[in-house]
Scaffold this motif. Structure first.
Motif, mmCIF file in Angstrom:
data_model
loop_
_atom_site.group_PDB
_atom_site.id
_atom_site.type_symbol
_atom_site.label_atom_id
_atom_site.label_comp_id
_atom_site.label_asym_id
_atom_site.label_seq_id
_atom_site.Cartn_x
_atom_site.Cartn_y
_atom_site.Cartn_z
ATOM 1 N N UNK A 7 -37.880 10.460 -28.349
ATOM 2 C CA UNK A 7 -35.402 11.054 -28.297
ATOM 3 C C UNK A 7 -35.182 10.415 -26.853
ATOM 4 N N UNK A 8 -35.967 10.428 -25.587
ATOM 5 C CA UNK A 8 -35.392 10.342 -24.238
ATOM 6 C C UNK A 8 -34.968 8.937 -24.613
ATOM 7 N N UNK A 9 -35.753 8.115 -25.486
ATOM 8 C CA UNK A 9 -35.328 6.710 -25.218
ATOM 9 C C UNK A 9 -34.079 6.393 -26.335
ATOM 10 N N UNK A 10 -34.079 7.128 -26.664
ATOM 11 C CA UNK A 10 -33.119 7.536 -28.153
ATOM 12 C C UNK A 10 -31.792 7.192 -27.069
ATOM 13 N N UNK A 11 -32.010 8.539 -26.564
ATOM 14 C CA UNK A 11 -30.861 9.456 -25.459
ATOM 15 C C UNK A 11 -30.621 8.200 -24.341
ATOM 16 N N UNK A 12 -31.523 7.481 -23.629
ATOM 17 C CA UNK A 12 -31.290 6.813 -22.849
ATOM 18 C C UNK A 12 -30.988 5.056 -23.029
ATOM 19 N N UNK A 14 -28.242 5.106 -25.942
ATOM 20 C CA UNK A 14 -27.283 5.370 -25.860
ATOM 21 C C UNK A 14 -26.517 5.762 -24.562
ATOM 22 N N UNK A 15 -27.130 6.703 -23.664
ATOM 23 C CA UNK A 15 -26.869 6.974 -22.472
ATOM 24 C C UNK A 15 -26.038 5.347 -22.149
ATOM 25 N N UNK A 16 -27.026 4.160 -22.313
ATOM 26 C CA UNK A 16 -26.604 3.434 -21.397
ATOM 27 C C UNK A 16 -25.963 2.409 -22.233
ATOM 28 N N UNK A 17 -25.288 2.705 -22.926
ATOM 29 C CA UNK A 17 -24.683 1.892 -23.743
ATOM 30 C C UNK A 17 -22.877 2.399 -23.278
ATOM 31 N N UNK A 18 -22.436 3.772 -23.842
ATOM 32 C CA UNK A 18 -21.660 4.550 -22.951
ATOM 33 C C UNK A 18 -21.544 4.015 -21.625
ATOM 34 N N UNK A 19 -22.777 4.061 -20.724
ATOM 35 C CA UNK A 19 -22.579 3.548 -18.973
ATOM 36 C C UNK A 19 -21.776 2.106 -18.858
ATOM 37 N N UNK A 20 -22.485 0.983 -19.218
ATOM 38 C CA UNK A 20 -21.650 0.366 -20.393
ATOM 39 C C UNK A 20 -20.778 -0.210 -20.030
ATOM 40 N N UNK A 21 -20.497 1.090 -21.783
ATOM 41 C CA UNK A 21 -19.020 -0.101 -22.267
ATOM 42 C C UNK A 21 -18.661 1.387 -22.262
#
Length: 185
Positions: A7-12, A14-21
């Motif tokens: 679950x943590x990896x999935x949220x990382x 998703x949030x990483x994609x948002x932070x990147x773009x």
């Protein structure tokens, strides 16, 4: 532990994609997704540390499963040919074959590396982290490294899932849901 990590990896991701773009298809602010990213980063890091401790000192004590074993000696080529569908039968190996062990051990170091690059990005004004950013050519390069490592995780996870399903659906169920059966290995 496995479910928390997944679950943590999935949220990382998703949030990483948002932070990147930031116009990635997620609702919320940059502050919200950065906080989500940091919370799950700490969870993953603590989970890895706990798993290492558990494998060394816990009731599982399974550190030997992740080290070289006699049952896997000289079987790398056989495993590769099996996974490339050039061999029909799975070679007799220990609980985890050489490629599995290599991947799991690689992921531990990659998680720690990813944490370091993330800290360097987040605490860029701190002298130590700024020096690390400078050593790789600047903050943009550190962002690129952090982003590329995320893709290494995504791609190796996809390969891992594919090989698990192709070999044994019960092993896939074990991998994702922790439900072990006699034929899962």
């Amino acid at each position: 532990m496995l479910h928390v990590h997944l679950i943590s990896m999935v949220f990382l991701v998703l949030s990483g994609f948002y932070i990147h773009k930031p116009n990635f298809a997620l609702a919320g602010s940059m502050d919200f997704w950065r906080n989500v990213h940091f919370v799950f980063m700490f969870i993953v890091t603590l989970n890895v540390v706990a798993r290492i401790y558990w494998s060394l000192f816990g009731r599982v004590g399974d550190i030997r499963e992740f080290l070289p074993q006699k049952q896997n000696k000289g079987k790398l080529v056989e495993i590769l040919t099996y996974y490339l569908f050039l061999r029909k039968t799975h070679p007799d190996t220990a609980k985890y074959n050489t490629l599995q062990k290599s991947t799991y051990n690689f992921w531990v170091f990659l998680i720690l590396f990813q944490a370091v690059t993330g800290f360097a990005i987040y605490w860029q004004s701190n002298a130590t982290w700024a020096a690390l950013n400078t050593a790789v050519g600047g903050l943009n390069n550190m962002h690129a490294i952090h982003y590329m490592v995320m893709w290494v995780f995504i791609l190796t996870t996809m390969i891992h899932v594919y090989l698990s399903i192709a070999e044994n659906v019960k092993a896939f169920i074990l991998m994702f849901f922790g439900i072990e059966s006699e034929s899962a290995h």
